[in-house]
Design a protein around this motif. Sequence first.
Motif, PDB file in Angstrom:
ATOM      1  N   LEU A 168       0.975  -3.994  10.313  1.00  0.00           N
ATOM      2  CA  LEU A 168       1.284  -2.592  10.545  1.00  0.00           C
ATOM      3  C   LEU A 168       2.798  -2.347  10.507  1.00  0.00           C
ATOM      4  N   GLN A 169       3.562  -3.290  11.052  1.00  0.00           N
ATOM      5  CA  GLN A 169       5.021  -3.153  11.027  1.00  0.00           C
ATOM      6  C   GLN A 169       5.544  -3.205   9.602  1.00  0.00           C
ATOM      7  N   ARG A 170       4.981  -4.076   8.789  1.00  0.00           N
ATOM      8  CA  ARG A 170       5.426  -4.194   7.411  1.00  0.00           C
ATOM      9  C   ARG A 170       5.125  -2.916   6.619  1.00  0.00           C
ATOM     10  N   LEU A 173       7.613  -0.164   7.661  1.00  0.00           N
ATOM     11  CA  LEU A 173       8.949  -0.343   7.082  1.00  0.00           C
ATOM     12  C   LEU A 173       8.980   0.112   5.631  1.00  0.00           C
ATOM     13  N   ASP A 174       7.878  -0.106   4.912  1.00  0.00           N
ATOM     14  CA  ASP A 174       7.832   0.380   3.523  1.00  0.00           C
ATOM     15  C   ASP A 174       7.880   1.902   3.473  1.00  0.00           C
ATOM     16  N   ALA A 214      -0.041   4.429   3.622  1.00  0.00           N
ATOM     17  CA  ALA A 214       1.116   5.057   2.969  1.00  0.00           C
ATOM     18  C   ALA A 214       0.817   6.494   2.567  1.00  0.00           C
ATOM     19  N   ASP A 215      -0.453   6.776   2.133  1.00  0.00           N
ATOM     20  CA  ASP A 215      -0.802   8.132   1.724  1.00  0.00           C
ATOM     21  C   ASP A 215      -0.798   9.096   2.899  1.00  0.00           C
ATOM     22  N   LEU A 216      -0.907   8.554   4.113  1.00  0.00           N
ATOM     23  CA  LEU A 216      -0.917   9.422   5.289  1.00  0.00           C
ATOM     24  C   LEU A 216       0.429  10.113   5.489  1.00  0.00           C
ATOM     25  N   PHE A 217       1.519   9.593   4.876  1.00  0.00           N
ATOM     26  CA  PHE A 217       2.858  10.142   5.069  1.00  0.00           C
ATOM     27  C   PHE A 217       3.338  10.972   3.878  1.00  0.00           C
ATOM     28  N   HIS A 218       2.442  11.227   2.915  1.00  0.00           N
ATOM     29  CA  HIS A 218       2.840  12.071   1.786  1.00  0.00           C
ATOM     30  C   HIS A 218       3.147  13.487   2.281  1.00  0.00           C
TER      31      HIS A 218
END
Length: 262
Positions: A168-170, A173-174, A214-218
């Motif tokens: 989750l941390q990795r 960070l991305d 990652a798509d959750l932050f679009h």
Amino acid sequence: MPDIAATVRLYGEPLLRMPTDLYIPPDALEIFLDAFEGPLDLLLYLIRKQNFNILDIPMAQVTLQYLKYVDQIRLHNLELAAEYLLMAAMLIEIKSRMLLPQRKCDNDDEAGDPRAELVRRLLEYEQIKLAAYDLNAMPQLDRDFTRPQLFVEQSNVPNWPEVDASDLQRAWLDVLKRATLTQHHRISRQELSVREHMSAILRQLQSARFVEFADLFHGQNGVPIVVVHFVAMLELAKETLIEITQAEPFAPIYVRLAYSPA
């Protein structure tokens, strides 16, 4: 004179007289004697049947009745009668010794009762037989009861593996790295609400079964907004409103609505 109803029926028809062609198997006596487990069993049966005192056995009567049983089987099954004949010889010996005058020992004590050893063996056998009856009366598996088997159906709700904190941390960070590449250098004051971002995440997950991390932050531009969005996601996971899962280590992380309890 009215007919008397027969108490015996053969194939549903009343049997009013003894059949003339009655067949007696040649091994009928052997079957009868197999009901006794040995000479002691037969002897104990004769004593208890006539309510004799086992400590004061009338040897004459018991020996006579015992010999009648032995005579019935001696001609049909010699092997079965062998051990019964041995007991018969012992009974005759005891009976003969009891007919003789009692002798006095050197210390003027009376000689022992010839029946003492037989009585001891009969009492021991009877105790063992009663103990065997008690054991047989205890409930036994597959005879008196069966062991129940309970089949538990597995839940249809999938049990997704938990996400490791390092994975989750990795992934975070991305997302943070991409946010720093698209930020605008503009100084402004902006109020950010974690509760509003929590509601936005729930609305986004209602339209899809799984959403990649990652798509959750679009659409969330700027590091502060991305941080608040991430904190909102952690708050939803803490309140068990969403689930963060992945198929295996280092696999893509997905976010979904938690199942409601039944």
